[in-house]
Design a protein around this motif. Structure first.
Motif: not given
Length: 89
Positions: A40-48, A61-66
């Motif tokens: 893993q090179r980085g992440s936040d609540p919306a992406s990794a 990777l991109e994540f939705n609000e859930e």
């Protein structure tokens, strides 16, 4: 004995995992990616962002609000560099 997976095999296994992602949490996905050899090179609540150093694959990777996987992009480092080059002046 450790089995070496080539780029095509890692890409196929990663796509299979992500196509079934609705059954997994981010932690489950992360564990599977680490088992495939990604770091893993980085992440936040919306992406990794992950990188597979053995094959030169980059995974965003991109994540939705859930917190569910919304979309992903799996590219070689060459493809990612080319994509970014188009936006440079």
């Amino acid at each position: 004995m450790e089995t070496y997976l080539g780029r095509a095999e890692v890409k196929e296994k990663t796509e299979e995992l992500l196509d079934e992602s609705s059954r997994y949490t981010f932690t489950d996905i992360e564990k599977e990616l680490l088992a495939l050899g990604f770091i893993q090179r980085g992440s936040d609540p919306a992406s990794a962002e992950f990188q597979h150093t053995g094959t030169g694959l980059m995974l965003d990777l991109e994540f939705n609000e859930e917190g569910d996987l919304h979309s992903y992009e799996l590219l070689t480092t060459e493809e990612k560099d080319e994509k970014q080059r188009r936006f440079r002046w």
